[in-house]
Design a protein around this motif. Structure first.
Motif, PDB file in Angstrom:
ATOM      1  N   GLU A  59       0.856  -1.176   0.000  1.00  0.00           N
ATOM      2  CA  GLU A  59       0.000   0.000   0.000  1.00  0.00           C
ATOM      3  C   GLU A  59       0.898   1.234   0.000  1.00  0.00           C
ATOM      4  N   PRO A  60       0.988   1.931  -1.128  1.00  0.00           N
ATOM      5  CA  PRO A  60       1.830   3.129  -1.192  1.00  0.00           C
ATOM      6  C   PRO A  60       1.366   4.178  -0.190  1.00  0.00           C
ATOM      7  N   ARG A  61       2.289   5.039   0.240  1.00  0.00           N
ATOM      8  CA  ARG A  61       1.913   5.989   1.281  1.00  0.00           C
ATOM      9  C   ARG A  61       1.463   7.339   0.764  1.00  0.00           C
ATOM     10  N   VAL A  62       1.910   7.817  -0.367  1.00  0.00           N
ATOM     11  CA  VAL A  62       1.595   9.190  -0.781  1.00  0.00           C
ATOM     12  C   VAL A  62       0.373   9.275  -1.694  1.00  0.00           C
ATOM     13  N   ALA A  63       0.193   8.335  -2.593  1.00  0.00           N
ATOM     14  CA  ALA A  63      -0.893   8.394  -3.570  1.00  0.00           C
ATOM     15  C   ALA A  63      -1.482   6.986  -3.767  1.00  0.00           C
ATOM     16  N   PRO A  64      -2.640   6.888  -4.413  1.00  0.00           N
ATOM     17  CA  PRO A  64      -3.221   5.567  -4.684  1.00  0.00           C
ATOM     18  C   PRO A  64      -2.353   4.740  -5.626  1.00  0.00           C
ATOM     19  N   LYS A  65      -2.629   3.440  -5.645  1.00  0.00           N
ATOM     20  CA  LYS A  65      -1.837   2.527  -6.473  1.00  0.00           C
ATOM     21  C   LYS A  65      -1.867   2.909  -7.949  1.00  0.00           C
ATOM     22  N   TRP A  66      -3.043   3.261  -8.472  1.00  0.00           N
ATOM     23  CA  TRP A  66      -3.149   3.549  -9.902  1.00  0.00           C
ATOM     24  C   TRP A  66      -2.326   4.764 -10.297  1.00  0.00           C
ATOM     25  N   VAL A  67      -2.168   5.710  -9.389  1.00  0.00           N
ATOM     26  CA  VAL A  67      -1.347   6.892  -9.678  1.00  0.00           C
ATOM     27  C   VAL A  67       0.120   6.482  -9.793  1.00  0.00           C
ATOM     28  N   TRP A  68       0.587   5.637  -8.856  1.00  0.00           N
ATOM     29  CA  TRP A  68       1.982   5.211  -8.895  1.00  0.00           C
ATOM     30  C   TRP A  68       2.279   4.350 -10.113  1.00  0.00           C
ATOM     31  N   VAL A  69       1.336   3.507 -10.534  1.00  0.00           N
ATOM     32  CA  VAL A  69       1.559   2.707 -11.746  1.00  0.00           C
ATOM     33  C   VAL A  69       1.677   3.641 -12.949  1.00  0.00           C
ATOM     34  N   GLY A  70       0.826   4.654 -13.020  1.00  0.00           N
ATOM     35  CA  GLY A  70       0.908   5.616 -14.130  1.00  0.00           C
ATOM     36  C   GLY A  70       2.213   6.384 -14.135  1.00  0.00           C
ATOM     37  N   ILE A  71       2.648   6.835 -12.966  1.00  0.00           N
ATOM     38  CA  ILE A  71       3.923   7.551 -12.870  1.00  0.00           C
ATOM     39  C   ILE A  71       5.072   6.643 -13.280  1.00  0.00           C
ATOM     40  N   THR A  72       5.023   5.386 -12.826  1.00  0.00           N
ATOM     41  CA  THR A  72       6.098   4.437 -13.134  1.00  0.00           C
ATOM     42  C   THR A  72       6.188   4.163 -14.630  1.00  0.00           C
ATOM     43  N   VAL A  73       5.056   4.004 -15.277  1.00  0.00           N
ATOM     44  CA  VAL A  73       5.047   3.660 -16.706  1.00  0.00           C
ATOM     45  C   VAL A  73       5.360   4.871 -17.579  1.00  0.00           C
ATOM     46  N   PHE A  74       4.704   5.998 -17.313  1.00  0.00           N
ATOM     47  CA  PHE A  74       4.823   7.142 -18.211  1.00  0.00           C
ATOM     48  C   PHE A  74       6.054   8.009 -17.965  1.00  0.00           C
ATOM     49  N   LEU A  75       6.638   7.923 -16.797  1.00  0.00           N
ATOM     50  CA  LEU A  75       7.829   8.726 -16.509  1.00  0.00           C
ATOM     51  C   LEU A  75       9.081   7.865 -16.365  1.00  0.00           C
ATOM     52  N   PHE A  76       9.096   6.734 -17.066  1.00  0.00           N
ATOM     53  CA  PHE A  76      10.260   5.863 -17.004  1.00  0.00           C
ATOM     54  C   PHE A  76      11.470   6.603 -17.554  1.00  0.00           C
ATOM     55  N   PRO A  77      12.606   6.588 -16.965  1.00  0.00           N
ATOM     56  CA  PRO A  77      13.120   5.848 -15.815  1.00  0.00           C
ATOM     57  C   PRO A  77      13.026   6.600 -14.495  1.00  0.00           C
ATOM     58  N   ILE A  78      12.460   7.800 -14.485  1.00  0.00           N
ATOM     59  CA  ILE A  78      12.393   8.576 -13.262  1.00  0.00           C
ATOM     60  C   ILE A  78      11.267   8.088 -12.346  1.00  0.00           C
TER      61      ILE A  78
END
Length: 51
Positions: A12-31
């Motif tokens: 369970e991520p602490r700052v934002a919901p899971k779907w937000v972190w998956v989007g950040i991970t995919v669309f802002l790769f590698p950052i």
């Protein structure tokens, strides 16, 4: 990136919901994965073994 997405799904991520972190991970790769590991991941406590 795959390891970070698996970690998001399992925990369970602490700052934002899971779907937000998956989007950040995919669309802002590698950052994105680095951002999750620094700010989004909950720290897991390790129990010390008493001798």
């Amino acid at each position: 990136m795959a390891l970070v997405i698996v970690d998001i799904a399992r925990g369970e991520p602490r700052v934002a919901p899971k779907w937000v972190w998956v989007g950040i991970t995919v669309f802002l790769f590698p950052i994105g994965p680095v951002l999750y590991l620094l700010w989004g991941r909950r720290r897991r406590h390790v129990r010390e073994v008493q001798p």
